[in-house]
Design an enzyme around this catalytic site. Structure first.
Site, short mmCIF file in Angstrom:
data_model
loop_
_atom_site.label_atom_id
_atom_site.label_comp_id
_atom_site.label_asym_id
_atom_site.label_seq_id
_atom_site.Cartn_x
_atom_site.Cartn_y
_atom_site.Cartn_z
N ASP A 8 -9.45 5.32 8.73
CA ASP A 8 -9.55 6.19 7.54
C ASP A 8 -8.91 5.52 6.32
OD1 ASP A 8 -9.65 8.34 5.79
OD2 ASP A 8 -8.25 9.60 6.92
N GLY A 9 -9.74 5.34 5.28
CA GLY A 9 -9.23 4.87 4.00
C GLY A 9 -9.89 3.58 3.53
N GLY A 10 -10.59 3.67 2.41
CA GLY A 10 -11.21 2.47 1.84
C GLY A 10 -12.35 1.90 2.68
N GLY A 34 -14.96 8.59 2.35
CA GLY A 34 -15.09 9.63 1.34
C GLY A 34 -15.80 9.15 0.10
N SER A 35 -15.09 8.44 -0.76
CA SER A 35 -15.68 8.08 -2.05
C SER A 35 -16.89 7.16 -1.91
CB SER A 35 -14.62 7.46 -2.97
OG SER A 35 -13.85 6.53 -2.29
N ASP A 93 -9.27 16.72 4.92
CA ASP A 93 -7.93 16.19 4.63
C ASP A 93 -7.04 17.28 4.05
OD1 ASP A 93 -8.13 13.30 5.20
OD2 ASP A 93 -9.78 13.43 3.76
N MET A 116 -3.40 18.20 2.69
CA MET A 116 -2.19 17.55 2.13
C MET A 116 -1.27 18.61 1.54
SD MET A 116 -3.98 14.48 0.04
CE MET A 116 -5.30 13.49 0.76
N GLY A 172 -2.88 10.06 1.20
CA GLY A 172 -2.57 10.90 0.04
C GLY A 172 -3.67 10.93 -1.00
N PHE A 173 -4.47 9.89 -1.05
CA PHE A 173 -5.50 9.82 -2.09
C PHE A 173 -6.75 9.14 -1.56
CE2 PHE A 173 -1.31 9.67 -3.99
CZ PHE A 173 -1.39 10.69 -4.94
N GLY A 174 -7.90 9.58 -2.07
CA GLY A 174 -9.15 8.89 -1.80
C GLY A 174 -9.28 7.71 -2.74
N MET A 233 -2.01 16.09 6.85
CA MET A 233 -0.99 15.25 6.21
C MET A 233 0.09 16.20 5.69
SD MET A 233 -3.57 12.62 4.35
CE MET A 233 -4.98 13.68 4.66
C1 DX5 Z 1 -6.59 9.67 2.49
C2 DX5 Z 1 -7.47 10.53 3.36
C3 DX5 Z 1 -8.83 10.00 3.51
C4 DX5 Z 1 -9.62 9.91 2.24
C5 DX5 Z 1 -10.50 8.70 2.39
O1 DX5 Z 1 -5.29 10.09 2.58
O2 DX5 Z 1 -6.92 10.65 4.64
O3 DX5 Z 1 -9.57 10.73 4.50
O4 DX5 Z 1 -10.42 11.03 1.97
O5 DX5 Z 1 -11.10 8.46 1.19
P1 DX5 Z 1 -11.79 7.08 0.82
O6 DX5 Z 1 -12.89 6.86 1.80
O7 DX5 Z 1 -12.26 7.31 -0.57
O8 DX5 Z 1 -10.72 6.03 0.91
ZN ZN Z 2 -8.24 11.58 6.24
#
Ligand code: DX5
Ligand code: ZN
Length: 215
Positions: free
Chosen positions: A175-177, A197-198, A35, A37, A142-144, A68
């Site tokens: 992608d995301g959550g 990710g997390s 990612d 940013m 923008g954020f994990g 991003m």
């Molecule tokens: C968010 C990123 C994701 C992020 C996903 O902007 O594009 O790739 O790392 O993280 P999780 O899985 O923790 O939502």
């Molecule tokens: Zn991503």
């Protein structure tokens, strides 16, 4: 559907990145998700080209790079040279998306287009045939560690219908959550690749968590 997993290194331990790269190498994961940013397109800054180069040296799987950033077309060759195999640019950041996709292909990479949660899937109607992948954001980028947006299932279904209607080869990535709370339903809706990710790196056993996400 393909049931692939791309762990996002945004949630990795940057003090000991080689440990987390090894975890992904020896897991059932398919790609590395990186990612990038810029603090302009999204309200956060992550890492850049030197980190991609370092990951490439140790990664035994393809690099899926998620830009991003504004004006992504300026950095196509730089990310290709750093080792990207697939380059994702945001629909919302690309004024001349058709040209940008052509340039990604001419540079020898697969091309992905990413949609923010508010961008209609139908906006891809005239470009879906040339895409290798569409990345549906299931959070605002923008954020994990953010909460999964439930409307994503509907968007994945809409995209699957568009891909079939146009006879496109594009993969659908989300992608995301993403976690095992939503992975099975996402594959069922038509997703091929899940980014996480997390949920992976904060778990006690990331290798096992990755294989659970593929079920
Ligand atoms: C968010 C990123 C994701 C992020 C996903 O902007 O594009 O790739 O790392 O993280 P999780 O899985 O923790 O939502
Ligand atoms: Zn991503």
């Amino acid at each position: 559907m393909k049931k692939m997993v791309a762990p996002s290194l945004l949630a990795a331990d940057f003090y000991n990145l080689s440990k987390d790269i090894d975890i992904v190498n020896r897991s059932e994961a398919d790609w590395f998700h990186l990612d990038i940013m810029d603090g302009v397109f999204v309200p956060n800054i992550s890492f850049g080209i030197p980190v991609v180069e370092a990951v490439k040296k140790h990664a035994k799987k393809p690099l899926d790079v998620h830009l991003m950033i504004v004006q992504p077309e300026k950095y196509i060759k730089a990310f290709r040279d750093a080792g990207a195999d697939l380059l994702n640019v945001h629909y919302e950041a690309s004024t001349h998306l058709h040209r940008t996709v052509q340039e990604i292909h001419n540079s020898g990479m697969k091309a992905g287009v990413t949609l923010n949660p508010h961008t209609p899937v139908s906006h891809l109607e005239d470009i879906i045939e040339m895409m290798d992948l569409v990345l549906i954001m299931s959070v605002n980028p923008g954020f994990g560690g953010q909460k999964f947006i439930e409307n994503t299932y509907h968007r994945v279904e809409q995209l699957r219908n568009l891909i079939e209607k146009k006879n496109s080869q594009a993969l659908i990535e989300v992608d995301g959550g993403v976690s095992t709370d939503n992975s099975a339903q996402l594959y069922k809706a038509g997703a091929d690749v899940l980014v996480s990710g997390s949920f992976i790196f904060n778990s006690g056993d990331p290798v096992k968590t990755i294989s659970e996400l593929k079920k």
